[in-house]
Write a protein that holds these residues in place. Structure first.
Motif, mmCIF file in Angstrom:
data_model
loop_
_atom_site.group_PDB
_atom_site.id
_atom_site.type_symbol
_atom_site.label_atom_id
_atom_site.label_comp_id
_atom_site.label_asym_id
_atom_site.label_seq_id
_atom_site.Cartn_x
_atom_site.Cartn_y
_atom_site.Cartn_z
ATOM 1 N N ILE A 55 12.716 3.914 -2.192
ATOM 2 C CA ILE A 55 11.780 4.900 -2.726
ATOM 3 C C ILE A 55 12.280 5.460 -4.051
ATOM 4 O O ILE A 55 11.522 5.639 -5.007
ATOM 5 C CB ILE A 55 11.553 6.029 -1.707
ATOM 6 C CG1 ILE A 55 10.890 5.457 -0.449
ATOM 7 C CG2 ILE A 55 10.703 7.149 -2.286
ATOM 8 C CD1 ILE A 55 10.916 6.379 0.721
ATOM 9 N N SER A 92 11.569 3.696 -7.258
ATOM 10 C CA SER A 92 10.201 3.728 -7.782
ATOM 11 C C SER A 92 10.163 4.577 -9.049
ATOM 12 O O SER A 92 10.845 5.584 -9.174
ATOM 13 C CB SER A 92 9.240 4.313 -6.740
ATOM 14 O OG SER A 92 7.989 4.592 -7.329
ATOM 15 N N TRP A 148 5.904 11.184 -2.385
ATOM 16 C CA TRP A 148 6.880 10.616 -1.459
ATOM 17 C C TRP A 148 6.226 10.257 -0.127
ATOM 18 O O TRP A 148 6.590 9.263 0.499
ATOM 19 C CB TRP A 148 8.020 11.610 -1.234
ATOM 20 C CG TRP A 148 8.967 11.679 -2.390
ATOM 21 C CD1 TRP A 148 9.036 10.819 -3.443
ATOM 22 C CD2 TRP A 148 9.980 12.653 -2.602
ATOM 23 N NE1 TRP A 148 10.029 11.194 -4.315
ATOM 24 C CE2 TRP A 148 10.646 12.317 -3.818
ATOM 25 C CE3 TRP A 148 10.421 13.774 -1.910
ATOM 26 C CZ2 TRP A 148 11.698 13.061 -4.333
ATOM 27 C CZ3 TRP A 148 11.472 14.506 -2.408
ATOM 28 C CH2 TRP A 148 12.103 14.160 -3.611
ATOM 29 N N GLU A 182 4.821 6.751 -0.249
ATOM 30 C CA GLU A 182 5.829 5.701 -0.416
ATOM 31 C C GLU A 182 6.751 5.599 0.799
ATOM 32 O O GLU A 182 7.149 4.498 1.187
ATOM 33 C CB GLU A 182 6.621 5.953 -1.697
ATOM 34 C CG GLU A 182 5.722 5.953 -2.937
ATOM 35 C CD GLU A 182 6.477 5.626 -4.206
ATOM 36 O OE1 GLU A 182 7.541 4.978 -4.103
ATOM 37 O OE2 GLU A 182 6.006 5.995 -5.280
ATOM 38 N N ILE A 183 7.106 6.722 1.389
ATOM 39 C CA ILE A 183 7.950 6.669 2.586
ATOM 40 C C ILE A 183 7.211 5.970 3.716
ATOM 41 O O ILE A 183 7.768 5.110 4.418
ATOM 42 C CB ILE A 183 8.371 8.095 3.013
ATOM 43 C CG1 ILE A 183 9.332 8.694 1.987
ATOM 44 C CG2 ILE A 183 9.025 8.076 4.397
ATOM 45 C CD1 ILE A 183 9.661 10.158 2.230
ATOM 46 N N GLN A 196 7.248 2.260 3.238
ATOM 47 C CA GLN A 196 8.545 1.681 3.555
ATOM 48 C C GLN A 196 8.791 1.631 5.058
ATOM 49 O O GLN A 196 9.335 0.652 5.582
ATOM 50 C CB GLN A 196 9.658 2.472 2.872
ATOM 51 C CG GLN A 196 9.698 2.327 1.358
ATOM 52 C CD GLN A 196 9.996 0.904 0.927
ATOM 53 O OE1 GLN A 196 10.758 0.188 1.572
ATOM 54 N NE2 GLN A 196 9.380 0.487 -0.168
#
Length: 443
Positions: free
Chosen positions: A146, A149, A186, A189-190, A193
């Motif tokens: 992350i 990015s 975040w 994106e978290i 992932q």
């Protein structure tokens, strides 16, 4: 004491522990509900209070109306489950620890790992590094991906490394759950992932969990471990369907025993929910009377009078019938009974609460419900009320009405319109139309 001294007892969203002096057991007033069924589903012999069959990955959904007492009952159930011959209980309140207005199964998985590490550490259980390193590495790898990015900085890769062992695992996962809760960039994106590496997370989590359960048994602390997740009943609509119907199979890769609190609207997607959970346990409303019967359920009225008097002594009402008027207008809904008392408090500086004050509170509650009912809802509500108890059409409209408490569900899962709605002119006109022979609407 003054009536002002008791107002603090009427907070809406304050679940009670079993030992709280305000706690009143309402289960014998709910009809077809028995917490022993849930305990037996988890392998607990209720008579001996011992875990006879150790479950593995047992997943139960515990549902009912908002404000019917689910959180208080879950605390009582957690207390029953806790013990050296039963479970090591890890409780999670999604309202406090997650963003319930934007929730994903990935968020809950991270919260389970965080809570497990913190609870095991607090219990003083030593876990070999071989079970911790895989989780630490997974969390660091997610944070590193992350932070690479262009849309975020490197903050996720700092701040927890001074700790070691279980505290480090807890901090690494806490950092991720905090980021999800507080940062929209975040969050996305978290989650991505986590989804991309969820199988890897599940494998490492399960190895850690398996060791902890074995160690609990070896030390004589518990025979199994269980998560009790409250607050997820606040999900509604598509978000509730995504979590409890479409995505729950992802969480079930974590081989953890668990109880998830669910909104009543989800329970009426019976076929799909049944496929996703090992058991469905419903907490019905307190039943003031059977459907269509003028005979009151004496136990229910007795319990709700006690429910109020544990918070406000009887001398603060001008007569018993004043409190009974509030109970009747609540429909047996515990939180709405608390709301009605708060509306009474807004009308007076000194007691007692009079019949006139109670009527004012009842009208104000009805006005609040007026905003939740669409004109086209009244015909459906009137038809349900005047039909047999088994007339429970599970549609998008009834799911919404159940979630908003406009329609209440009782013990054999029959439905009835909330008394606050039944006082509205639109409802009364619809009842007259149904009685005139229009009959239930199609579907």
């Amino acid at each position: 004491m003054s009536i002002w001294d008791y107002r603090r007892n009427f907070a809406y969203d304050e679940p009670l522990d079993p030992g709280d002096e305000r706690h009143v057991a309402l289960n014998d007033a709910r009809g077809d509900y028995n917490s022993g069924r849930l305990l037996r589903e988890l392998g607990v012999d209720v008579a001996s209070r011992a875990l006879r069959n150790r479950p593995v990955g047992k997943c139960i959904v515990f549902g009912g109306h908002r404000g019917c007492g689910k959180s208080t009952e879950l605390r009582a159930i957690a207390a029953e489950l806790q013990g050296s011959e039963r479970f090591f209980v890890v409780s999670i309140d999604a309202l406090q620890e997650l963003d319930i207005n934007n929730l994903s199964y990935a968020d809950v998985a991270l919260a389970l790992a965080e809570a497990l590490a913190e609870r095991v550490a607090a219990a003083g259980i030593e876990v070999p590094q071989v079970y911790l390193t895989p989780l630490q590495e997974w969390s660091r790898q997610v944070s590193h991906q992350i932070s690479r990015s262009s849309s975020v900085d490197g903050a996720l890769e700092t701040g927890a490394e001074a700790k070691t062992g279980l505290p480090l695992v807890g901090s690494l996962f806490a950092r991720l759950t905090t980021a999800i809760r507080s940062n929209s960039t975040w969050k996305t994106e978290i989650r991505e992932q986590v989804r991309n590496s969820f199988s890897d997370l599940a494998r490492r989590f399960n190895q850690f969990l398996s060791f902890v359960e074995d160690e609990l048994g070896r030390q004589g602390r518990a025979r199994a471990l269980i998560f009790v997740v409250d607050g997820t009943d606040r999900l509604r609509g598509d978000e509730a369907d995504a979590f409890f119907i479409r995505d729950i199979h992802q969480l079930r890769q974590l081989r953890a025993n668990s109880i998830y609190c669910a909104p009543i609207s989800v329970l009426n997607e019976q076929g799909q929910v049944t496929q996703n959970f090992d058991a469905i346990v419903r907490l019905p409303m307190v039943k003031l009377a059977d459907k269509g019967s003028p005979t009151p359920n004496g136990i229910a009225w007795q319990r709700l009078r006690e429910f109020v008097h544990r918070r406000l002594p009887p001398e603060h009402f001008d007569r018993e019938s004043t409190l009974d008027r509030l109970i009747d207008h609540s429909g047996g809904h515990p939180r709405d009974l608390l709301r009605l008392l708060n509306l009474c408090f807004q009308e007076i500086d000194e007691g007692p609460i009079t019949q006139q004050v109670a009527e004012t509170a009842a009208r104000r509650l009805s006005n609040e419900y007026r905003r939740l009912v669409q004109p086209e809802d009244f015909g459906l509500l009137a038809a349900i009320d005047q039909a047999a108890a088994d007339y429970t059409p599970a549609t998008k409209e009834t799911r919404r009405l159940l979630y908003d408490l406009v329609l209440l569900e009782y013990n054999s899962y029959w439905w009835q319109t909330h008394p606050a709605v039944r006082t509205l002119d639109g409802y009364r006109s619809a009842v007259a139309a149904v009685a005139g022979g229009d009959g239930p609407p199609a579907g």
